[in-house]
Design an enzyme around this catalytic site. Structure first.
Site, short mmCIF file in Angstrom:
data_model
loop_
_atom_site.label_atom_id
_atom_site.label_comp_id
_atom_site.label_asym_id
_atom_site.label_seq_id
_atom_site.Cartn_x
_atom_site.Cartn_y
_atom_site.Cartn_z
N THR A 23 7.26 -0.04 1.98
CA THR A 23 7.19 0.33 3.31
C THR A 23 5.69 0.20 4.28
OG1 THR A 23 6.76 2.43 2.29
CG2 THR A 23 9.12 1.96 2.89
N SER A 24 4.70 -0.15 3.31
CA SER A 24 3.67 -0.57 4.21
C SER A 24 2.69 -1.29 3.34
CB SER A 24 2.88 0.58 4.62
OG SER A 24 1.79 0.54 5.49
N SER A 25 2.02 -2.32 4.09
CA SER A 25 1.29 -3.32 3.08
C SER A 25 -0.02 -3.83 4.19
CB SER A 25 2.30 -4.59 2.75
OG SER A 25 2.50 -5.50 3.94
N THR A 76 0.83 -1.33 0.05
CA THR A 76 0.02 -0.10 -0.09
C THR A 76 0.87 1.12 -0.08
OG1 THR A 76 -0.24 -0.17 2.44
CG2 THR A 76 -1.86 -1.20 1.15
N GLN A 77 2.33 1.05 0.18
CA GLN A 77 3.22 2.21 0.19
C GLN A 77 4.42 1.79 -0.08
OE1 GLN A 77 4.99 4.02 3.88
NE2 GLN A 77 3.50 5.95 3.70
#
Length: 389
Positions: A97-99, A77-78
């Site tokens: 870096t985000s999921s 997501t990021q």
């Protein structure tokens, strides 16, 4: 808005079939919480060449979006600490870096917490907020505190939780510090990897409480899911329950070793044939052992201009390295710096092999305010102590 109740029931069926969803209350949470709400504004899907294809919730076909949301995979997501899918118009490159973690992993971890009605849970790493929502549904929103280091990620998760009907305690801050204002907690769960479990988490946990976190090092693999029980004396003991891989806590994420590798390995103190091939470190348990031996080390794959394989172990903090070159099936290692990294690693690998090559679930763990101690029972050579300072 598309009704995703059938997809949620199908997801619960798959999770039950996989053996990770066993509790009726958790099944009710899976059936109630729409995963798609926690993927806004969109996700990045992997493409060839290390690139990512952005897919946004508003810009995609509703059927495709639902299919993505209920697929059995983690969804990025990021990228690079800032880029979201709505900001990318075409294929992009970057590091996740985000999921949103795969539902199999989420429910497997949540079930291992063994929560009971009335338990207070601290979650480290809010991410999209999906796992927070599941816990809010099961325990009540006032019993869940979740901490996220990235302000933008935290804001999106908080908005998604609100849309789903949960006004929980979403905190922006360094999760390694926990959240003492809401302590004590009965359970602590981390959805990021840590080099070792912070002692602050133990201090914020009730005696008899459980802490669940991925530990072992900073590599993207070769880490294990630790489950420890906090004692009345403030120590904790437990075991590694199996392999586990999460993004590293941001304050502990090691920058990749880059630049001129030949310059980093220019001054070797020794050269010899290896007893074990460095490619063994590409397997999970040997990689876990290597990170216990040298917690700050990094494993690097490379090749010569002619295509011959090269492998390296670097420990930047201790200014030490091991460089490996292949000649047929044999490998040569050059070592330099204050620490003979490969000598130490080979001793651990030899002891592990002599013990019958146990898998990661054989590893036990004891935590005090001074050190982490890992060991394999009945094998006195398989013990490692990592001081906290």
């Amino acid at each position: 808005m598309t009704d995703t109740a059938p997809e949620r029931r199908a997801l619960a069926d798959r999770l039950e079939k996989a053996g990770v969803l066993t509790t009726p209350a958790w099944r009710a949470a899976v059936e109630a919480v729409p995963r798609e709400l926690f993927l806004h504004p969109g996700v990045f899907l992997p493409e060839e060449g290390g690139r990512w294809r952005p897919v946004t919730a508003l810009g995609s076909d509703p059927a495709e979006w639902v299919e993505i949301a209920y697929s059995d995979r983690s969804l990025t997501t990021q990228l690079d600490g800032h880029l979201t899918a709505d900001q990318a118009g075409d294929l992009v490159t970057g590091s996740p870096t985000s999921s949103s973690t795969t539902p199999v992993t989420v429910l497997d971890m949540i079930e291992r917490l063994e929560v009971e009605d009335g338990h207070r849970v601290l979650e480290i790493g809010t991410g999209t907020g999906y796992s927070s929502a599941l816990m809010c549904h099961r325990l009540g929103e006032d019993n869940v505190t979740t901490v996220e280091v990235d302000p933008a990620v935290s804001a999106r998760a908080d908005a998604a939780l609100g849309t789903a009907g949960f006004e929980t305690w979403t905190v922006t801050g360094d999760g390694l510090l926990g959240h003492p204002r809401r302590a004590p907690y009965d359970r602590v769960i981390a959805t990021c990897a840590v080099r070792r479990i912070p002692y602050t988490w133990l201090r914020q946990t009730e005696p008899g409480g459980i802490v669940l976190a991925t530990v072992g090092g900073s590599w993207g693999y070769g880490t294990g899911l630790a489950r420890v029980v906090v004692g009345a004396d403030g120590t904790a003991e437990g075991r590694i329950t199996g392999p586990s891989s999460f993004m590293q806590a941001r304050s502990q994420a090691a920058p990749p070793v880059t630049g001129d590798l030949s310059a980093r390995t220019a001054y070797a103190d020794s050269e010899r044939r290896t007893e074990f091939p460095p490619t063994l470190l590409e397997d999970w348990m040997p990689a876990f052992l290597a990170q216990l031996v040298a917690p700050g080390a990094q494993f690097v794959r490379a090749a010569t201009r002619e295509g011959a394989p090269l492998r390296y172990v670097f420990d930047p903090a201790r200014e030490s390295f091991a460089e490996f070159t292949a000649a047929g099936d044999a490998w040569t290692v050059r070592q330099g710096g204050p620490v003979a990294l490969w000598d130490d690693t080979e001793r651990a690998l030899a002891a592990w092999q002599d013990a019958g090559s146990p898998d990661i679930s054989a590893v036990r763990l004891h935590i005090t305010d001074r050190a982490h101690t890992y060991w394999v029972e009945d094998h006195p050579l398989l013990i490692w102590q990592q001081p906290l300072v």
